[in-house]
Design a protein around this motif. Sequence first.
Motif, PDB file in Angstrom:
ATOM      1  N   LEU A 136       0.883  -0.750  -0.119  1.00 11.90           N
ATOM      2  CA  LEU A 136       0.146   0.056   0.113  1.00 11.90           C
ATOM      3  C   LEU A 136       0.926   1.051   0.705  1.00 11.90           C
ATOM      4  O   LEU A 136       0.617   2.493  -0.453  1.00 11.90           O
ATOM      5  CB  LEU A 136      -1.087   0.510   1.423  1.00 11.90           C
ATOM      6  CG  LEU A 136      -1.886  -0.633   1.054  1.00 11.90           C
ATOM      7  CD1 LEU A 136      -2.598  -1.354   2.455  1.00 11.90           C
ATOM      8  CD2 LEU A 136      -3.002  -0.444   0.038  1.00 11.90           C
ATOM      9  N   ALA A 137       1.993   1.160   0.829  1.00 13.61           N
ATOM     10  CA  ALA A 137       2.369   2.446   0.556  1.00 13.61           C
ATOM     11  C   ALA A 137       2.802   2.585  -0.824  1.00 13.61           C
ATOM     12  O   ALA A 137       4.142   3.973  -1.097  1.00 13.61           O
ATOM     13  CB  ALA A 137       3.774   2.293   1.761  1.00 13.61           C
ATOM     14  N   GLN A 172       4.138   2.243   7.208  1.00 11.19           N
ATOM     15  CA  GLN A 172       2.227   2.254   7.557  1.00 11.19           C
ATOM     16  C   GLN A 172       1.452   2.439   8.558  1.00 11.19           C
ATOM     17  O   GLN A 172       0.594   2.938   8.294  1.00 11.19           O
ATOM     18  CB  GLN A 172       2.505   2.044   4.800  1.00 11.19           C
ATOM     19  CG  GLN A 172       1.054   2.072   5.169  1.00 11.19           C
ATOM     20  CD  GLN A 172       1.437   3.273   4.818  1.00 11.19           C
ATOM     21  OE1 GLN A 172       2.718   4.005   4.192  1.00 11.19           O
ATOM     22  NE2 GLN A 172       0.286   3.746   3.266  1.00 11.19           N
ATOM     23  N   TYR A 173       2.040   1.178   8.657  1.00 10.89           N
ATOM     24  CA  TYR A 173       1.104   0.729   9.738  1.00 10.89           C
ATOM     25  C   TYR A 173       0.597   1.338  11.166  1.00 10.89           C
ATOM     26  O   TYR A 173      -0.742   2.042  10.838  1.00 10.89           O
ATOM     27  CB  TYR A 173       1.372  -0.651  10.629  1.00 10.89           C
ATOM     28  CG  TYR A 173       0.153  -1.312  11.143  1.00 10.89           C
ATOM     29  CD1 TYR A 173      -1.305  -0.867  11.212  1.00 10.89           C
ATOM     30  CD2 TYR A 173       0.499  -0.741  12.707  1.00 10.89           C
ATOM     31  CE1 TYR A 173      -2.319  -1.779  12.265  1.00 10.89           C
ATOM     32  CE2 TYR A 173      -0.582  -1.000  13.915  1.00 10.89           C
ATOM     33  CZ  TYR A 173      -1.220  -1.491  13.289  1.00 10.89           C
ATOM     34  OH  TYR A 173      -2.524  -2.053  14.641  1.00 10.89           O
ATOM     35  N   GLY A 174       1.877   2.435  11.425  1.00  6.42           N
ATOM     36  CA  GLY A 174       1.693   3.517  12.046  1.00  6.42           C
ATOM     37  C   GLY A 174       1.484   5.014  11.718  1.00  6.42           C
ATOM     38  O   GLY A 174       0.752   5.273  12.301  1.00  6.42           O
ATOM     39  N   LEU A 175       1.305   4.965   9.862  1.00  7.30           N
ATOM     40  CA  LEU A 175       0.507   6.487   9.418  1.00  7.30           C
ATOM     41  C   LEU A 175      -0.872   6.071   9.782  1.00  7.30           C
ATOM     42  O   LEU A 175      -1.658   6.388   9.962  1.00  7.30           O
ATOM     43  CB  LEU A 175       1.255   5.630   8.179  1.00  7.30           C
ATOM     44  CG  LEU A 175       2.313   6.652   8.517  1.00  7.30           C
ATOM     45  CD1 LEU A 175       3.109   7.406   6.663  1.00  7.30           C
ATOM     46  CD2 LEU A 175       2.458   8.016   9.342  1.00  7.30           C
ATOM     47  N   GLN A 224      -6.405   2.248   6.310  1.00  3.91           N
ATOM     48  CA  GLN A 224      -5.964   1.179   7.263  1.00  3.91           C
ATOM     49  C   GLN A 224      -7.035  -0.175   7.093  1.00  3.91           C
ATOM     50  O   GLN A 224      -7.970  -0.122   6.337  1.00  3.91           O
ATOM     51  CB  GLN A 224      -6.353   1.943   8.278  1.00  3.91           C
ATOM     52  CG  GLN A 224      -5.943   0.655  10.128  1.00  3.91           C
ATOM     53  CD  GLN A 224      -6.374   1.049  11.270  1.00  3.91           C
ATOM     54  OE1 GLN A 224      -6.876   2.332  11.600  1.00  3.91           O
ATOM     55  NE2 GLN A 224      -5.948   0.573  12.610  1.00  3.91           N
ATOM     56  N   VAL A 225      -6.578  -0.962   7.270  1.00  5.71           N
ATOM     57  CA  VAL A 225      -7.252  -2.391   6.703  1.00  5.71           C
ATOM     58  C   VAL A 225      -7.459  -2.362   8.014  1.00  5.71           C
ATOM     59  O   VAL A 225      -7.426  -3.351   9.254  1.00  5.71           O
ATOM     60  CB  VAL A 225      -6.012  -3.183   7.108  1.00  5.71           C
ATOM     61  CG1 VAL A 225      -6.472  -4.800   6.547  1.00  5.71           C
ATOM     62  CG2 VAL A 225      -5.150  -3.533   4.917  1.00  5.71           C
ATOM     63  N   SER A 226      -8.874  -3.049   8.249  1.00  7.77           N
ATOM     64  CA  SER A 226     -10.306  -3.610   9.126  1.00  7.77           C
ATOM     65  C   SER A 226      -9.691  -4.500   9.356  1.00  7.77           C
ATOM     66  O   SER A 226      -9.505  -5.596   9.207  1.00  7.77           O
ATOM     67  CB  SER A 226     -11.634  -2.971   9.391  1.00  7.77           C
ATOM     68  OG  SER A 226     -10.959  -3.670   7.999  1.00  7.77           O
ATOM     69  N   ALA A 227      -9.177  -5.058  11.120  1.00  6.30           N
ATOM     70  CA  ALA A 227      -9.431  -6.054  11.384  1.00  6.30           C
ATOM     71  C   ALA A 227     -10.498  -6.760  12.189  1.00  6.30           C
ATOM     72  O   ALA A 227      -9.953  -7.070  13.502  1.00  6.30           O
ATOM     73  CB  ALA A 227      -8.248  -6.000  12.329  1.00  6.30           C
ATOM     74  N   ALA A 228     -11.703  -7.201  11.575  1.00  7.39           N
ATOM     75  CA  ALA A 228     -12.384  -7.617  11.951  1.00  7.39           C
ATOM     76  C   ALA A 228     -12.514  -9.412  12.502  1.00  7.39           C
ATOM     77  O   ALA A 228     -11.457  -9.682  11.947  1.00  7.39           O
ATOM     78  CB  ALA A 228     -14.373  -7.971  11.506  1.00  7.39           C
TER      79      ALA A 228
END
Length: 756
Positions: free
Chosen positions: A7-8, A256-259, A267-271
């Motif tokens: 994604l980055a 990228q996750y920190g951003l 952001q990828v939601s984690a249901a």
Amino acid sequence: AAFYSWLAEHAEDWHATVTPGQTVLVFDMGGGTTDLTLIKAVEDDQQPLGLRRIAVGQHLLLGGDNFDAALAREIEDEWTGGRQLPPEDWLGLIFRVRDAKERILESAEPPEGEIPITLPGRGSRIVGGTRTAQISPIAWKQRLLDGFFPDTALSATLKTGSEAGLGEFGLPYAQDPAVTRHLAHFLQTHLKSEQGSWEDWPDWVLFNGGVFRSSALRNGVLEVLHHWSTQLNEPQQIQELVHPLPDLAVALGAAQYGLARVGRAVQVSAALPRSYYIGLGNTDSDVGALLCIAPRGMETGAVAVCDQHPLQLQVGTPVQFPLFSSTSRPQDSAGELVMLDADRMLALPPLAARLQSGKRTRPRRVPVFLRAEKGELGHLLLQCVQTDEQRAWTLEVQHRLSTVTYPAPPSDTADPAADHEGQTTVQQTFREIFEQDLLNDIGALIDRTFEAEDPKTAAALNSALEQVSGLPREDWPLTLLRWMVDRLLPLRAQAGRSAEHESAWLNLVGYALRPGLGDPADAWRINRLWGQRHDPLCFPEDRRVLAQSWILWRRIAPGMTLAAQEELAAKAVQRLHQKGTAAKGRRKKSGYPPLGRHEEEEILRLLASLERLLPDRKREIGDWALKMLKIEGRRRTALWCLARLAARQPFAPALEAVLPTETAELYLEDVLRLPAPLPPEAVWAIGRIAHLTGDRYRDLRPDARERAIERLSEMAEAGDTLAVTCRGWLQAPCILGAADQEQMLGEHLPTGLSLG
């Protein structure tokens, strides 16, 4: 991390590639592990396109290292006729095999001719002892593909038990080496509906990890996936998402996750990828109805309240909560009663607990409803809330399928070999859950003790805590012990009221924090305690205070970092060198009395417990223990220290610091030379030093182990049951039982904690 990294690289145009309704399979395979994840692009109310993680697979101990080991074993068998090479030769062979494998796999066409694998001899036989094997690149490549990436059916099941197995370096690798069978099992588990149809079949595959630098392996996986898709109603060509910087994927993905966490990137939601159920019954065997406590798709921070049906909770006696999960029942909602469906539900490790209510809780039933919340770290917090008085007991459910090891309750009668046989299965955790009013009473007692001037109050603290808690000290569970630590740490200054206060504080903090691991916040607690190390003892002239300070650090040593252990070892060794008259001239300056026998033995026990120390430092400590071994009256301490220093299976996860086999064999010979009859400490030391682990890097040579078995057999024939047990450790790979852990640590472990 791999997907965030992609994604980055495509921050501006990712949505043009992955369109609504499409699914990405993230296939991450490195040197030692394999991870599978499914991410779906979905339409979102707040933005045109969002991303949701819909499935997470097991964290498999299966990777490129297994390729190397499998190929190296073929050559090893050819050279030795089925025997094992020495560890240093095996390591050299692994390096050469890995280099040849990478040359074969990373080239578009296998190299022509044969590739030599040459291992030089050692010492005076560096030339004469050289071994060489010729390998065929084409045959090796095909062997790897057939063994690890076979063209298997989508309906294939995983091999288990004696059908397959991998083991090297003493790690529990996945039993089935076929990566494609693991992939098929993952897709069946998460994408096949209860009606038998397939949903969210992957449109894209993102490869990550060193293994997939090979285009042959990537293409092989894509071909297998395409072949499977032709078996479905709508076959499709699965495409590869190309990442330009795979070697930096984890670092880029983490950034990228920190951003994304602060809203500066998608952001990828984690249901929740599956639904969770709790059994309404006393044991797993008589579970009939199940209550859905968390439905599939539950988002982080969401709360599910299950109050539709009256429930009765048993308190004051050990109970267990059978747990189940399902990936194929998305229609079930929180609080709904369903029947057990063995075909579509997976039994999880049950939660075992004793729920306390009051000082001396008598067994009784209370009316409750359930409340479940999905936490930030991917766990479920399950609360049993009393309907009339609004008391609540909280249980925690880890939900990474089949990857969390739940240690069993300590059992002094546990068979180590039986424990080893079950190490690939998850077990239950026993927890003691205390009502808040009781914790408030215990906290008030601790506060009053360290606020009072009377030393007698501090001296009686342990017995007073037993009375208030309603449990003897040895039965205090992990939850209560860690709660006590959190209450005690801010009271360090108040502990300076008297030597009794300081001794009581050191004793209780060490006891309640032992063995320094087992709870997620233990590292934070140890760091906070370690930050006080430069604060001088208030009563260093008191021998009880001195001894308790060393005992505290010994008790929590398994949870300390290498740097902390090195600093502590230097301080302890400095104190040992003050033995005798040399310390008398320093007493006025330091306040420390001359080193006494009891303090010296506690320091040596501490040093032997610092398992992360490097081998050279451990050998120095071993020299002290060997000197003490010659003194008959101090032999028990020496044997305990040698067993801890040279143990093949350390208590803490510090395999890199295990003493070399050569040193361990020297210690073993010193113990074997002791005159008969051997004391129990010597028998136990033989068992720990010569313990067979199945790891060639740690196991002693067969001849050394045979000498130990012979000595133990003599004692076993005379009726020594401990010798029988220890001999078993030397004859077959096994892991420590609970009683052995307690012997190694020198005291009883907290309830609910053992090696996993």
